[in-house]
Design a protein around this motif. Structure first.
Motif, PDB file in Angstrom:
ATOM      1  N   PRO A  36      -1.510  21.014  26.215  1.00 30.37           N
ATOM      2  CA  PRO A  36      -0.842  21.492  25.001  1.00 30.37           C
ATOM      3  C   PRO A  36       0.288  22.471  25.254  1.00 30.37           C
ATOM      4  O   PRO A  36       0.977  22.867  24.304  1.00 30.37           O
ATOM      5  N   VAL A  37       0.510  22.873  26.513  1.00 29.15           N
ATOM      6  CA  VAL A  37       1.559  23.854  26.799  1.00 29.15           C
ATOM      7  C   VAL A  37       2.908  23.383  26.257  1.00 29.15           C
ATOM      8  O   VAL A  37       3.651  24.151  25.644  1.00 29.15           O
ATOM      9  N   GLY A  38       3.240  22.115  26.480  1.00 27.77           N
ATOM     10  CA  GLY A  38       4.516  21.599  26.017  1.00 27.77           C
ATOM     11  C   GLY A  38       4.663  21.656  24.511  1.00 27.77           C
ATOM     12  O   GLY A  38       5.756  21.935  23.986  1.00 27.77           O
ATOM     13  N   THR A  39       3.578  21.400  23.789  1.00 25.16           N
ATOM     14  CA  THR A  39       3.628  21.493  22.325  1.00 25.16           C
ATOM     15  C   THR A  39       3.906  22.923  21.892  1.00 25.16           C
ATOM     16  O   THR A  39       4.715  23.171  20.981  1.00 25.16           O
ATOM     17  N   TRP A  40       3.240  23.876  22.547  1.00 25.94           N
ATOM     18  CA  TRP A  40       3.490  25.291  22.233  1.00 25.94           C
ATOM     19  C   TRP A  40       4.953  25.668  22.510  1.00 25.94           C
ATOM     20  O   TRP A  40       5.581  26.390  21.720  1.00 25.94           O
ATOM     21  N   LEU A  41       5.501  25.188  23.613  1.00 22.75           N
ATOM     22  CA  LEU A  41       6.864  25.562  23.988  1.00 22.75           C
ATOM     23  C   LEU A  41       7.898  24.905  23.084  1.00 22.75           C
ATOM     24  O   LEU A  41       9.038  25.379  23.009  1.00 22.75           O
ATOM     25  N   LEU A  42       7.537  23.846  22.406  1.00 23.36           N
ATOM     26  CA  LEU A  42       8.396  23.259  21.383  1.00 23.36           C
ATOM     27  C   LEU A  42       8.213  23.973  20.050  1.00 23.36           C
ATOM     28  O   LEU A  42       9.177  24.221  19.314  1.00 23.36           O
ATOM     29  N   LEU A  43       6.968  24.336  19.733  1.00 24.02           N
ATOM     30  CA  LEU A  43       6.651  24.954  18.445  1.00 24.02           C
ATOM     31  C   LEU A  43       7.151  26.395  18.337  1.00 24.02           C
ATOM     32  O   LEU A  43       7.701  26.791  17.295  1.00 24.02           O
TER      33      LEU A  43
END
Length: 306
Positions: A36-43
């Motif tokens: 989920p790191v990538g989702t956080w870095l987009l969000l």
């Protein structure tokens, strides 16, 4: 007997992924639901934009943040599918990515395209809940998502292209909250691009040997001999533009105190950085999620304490 070192990989097929029905597991891995790191870095940049674009309106901030959370999950997953379709042959030659579903043959391109269609429909549903200004910006965001995987084939600066792509959540969030484009939006976007150029270069240090072997260009390879200086310049530029965005939006002292602490978190990454240690680079990359959360709290504090 000396244990055999396993190839470095950031794929997590264990945990809750392993409890999914076998037919769903490759799709979950394709969408990077295990990471989920990538989702956080987009969000998180989207949340920054929402906070700056709707100062003091907590109800609107929460409502838009929920929409962006769903949209970030969906569009990050769609971006990963597009990336893996483009890069399936390259991924198969890189130790860290060889186990990805398309590179390993667990899924076909046709199956990936079907999953992509469903994700894009979900993303469209979220977009239609946002103001029309976001509808106008969405095609530009989608073009960046599609073109980003090609960057490594034509330039030594694919991480910069990634900054423009993943960082687009910042202007989208601000436009959704403020329904306008202004200097604050541009400063926030510029800072986000430099921040993401920095951390994605750190991420890319994991693959330098494989990238060199197969001829893939990257900012990480380009800046290997000047790694700390380059990341320091990226982060210093990002902090400067973030500070100007806070100043332009008349943020209170809470922003400056919280922002200073967030800046120290970035400085710590520079001190610890060693491009020759892939697992350390992955750890430092992941530390940008707590940085983003602290910076979001700083933006909120700047509105609450003036």
């Amino acid at each position: 007997m000396t244990p055999v070192a396993l190839p470095h990989s950031d794929i997590h097929a264990e945990g809750w992924i392993s409890r999914l029905p076998p037919g769903f597991r490759p799709y979950a891995l394709l969408a990077r639901l295990d990471r989920p790191v990538g989702t956080w870095l987009l969000l998180l940049p989207g949340i920054w934009g929402i906070i700056l674009g709707a100062p003091g309106d907590l109800r609107r901030q929460i409502g838009l943040s929920i929409l962006f959370a769903v949209g970030s999950l969906v569009m990050r997953s769609a971006g990963c599918v597009i990336n893996d379709i483009w890069d399936r042959d390259i991924d198969a030659q890189v130790a860290r990515t060889a186990g990805r579903p398309l590179a390993s043959g667990a899924l076909t391109v046709r199956q990936a395209l079907a999953a992509l269609a469903l994700l894009l429909l979900a993303g469209l549903a979220v977009l239609l809940c946002l103001p029309p200004l976001c509808w106008a910006l969405a095609p530009l965001a989608m073009a960046l998502v599609i073109l980003y995987p090609l960057a490594k084939r034509v330039t030594w600066w694919p991480q910069l292209v990634m900054g423009f792509t993943f960082g687009f959540g910042a202007p989208m969030g601000y436009a959704a909250a403020a329904d306008r484009i202004d200097a604050v939006l541009l400063l926030l976007y510029g800072g986000t691009i430099l921040w993401q150029l920095g951390f994605d270069t750190i991420y890319g240090f994991q693959d330098m040997e494989d990238d060199a072997r197969i001829g893939v260009r990257s900012t990480s390879r380009l800046m290997r001999d000047h790694a700390k200086l380059f990341i320091a310049l990226c982060y210093a530029g990002a902090v400067t533009l973030f500070a100007l965005a806070g100043w332009k939006s008349e943020a209170g002292p809470g922003f400056w105190l919280g922002g200073a602490f967030a800046a120290l978190m970035l400085a710590r990454q520079i001190v610890l950085l060693d491009p020759g240690q892939p697992r350390l680079c992955l750890t430092l990359f992941r530390q940008n999620v707590p940085f983003g959360m602290v910076f979001a709290l700083a933006l909120l504090a700047g509105q609450l304490v003036r």
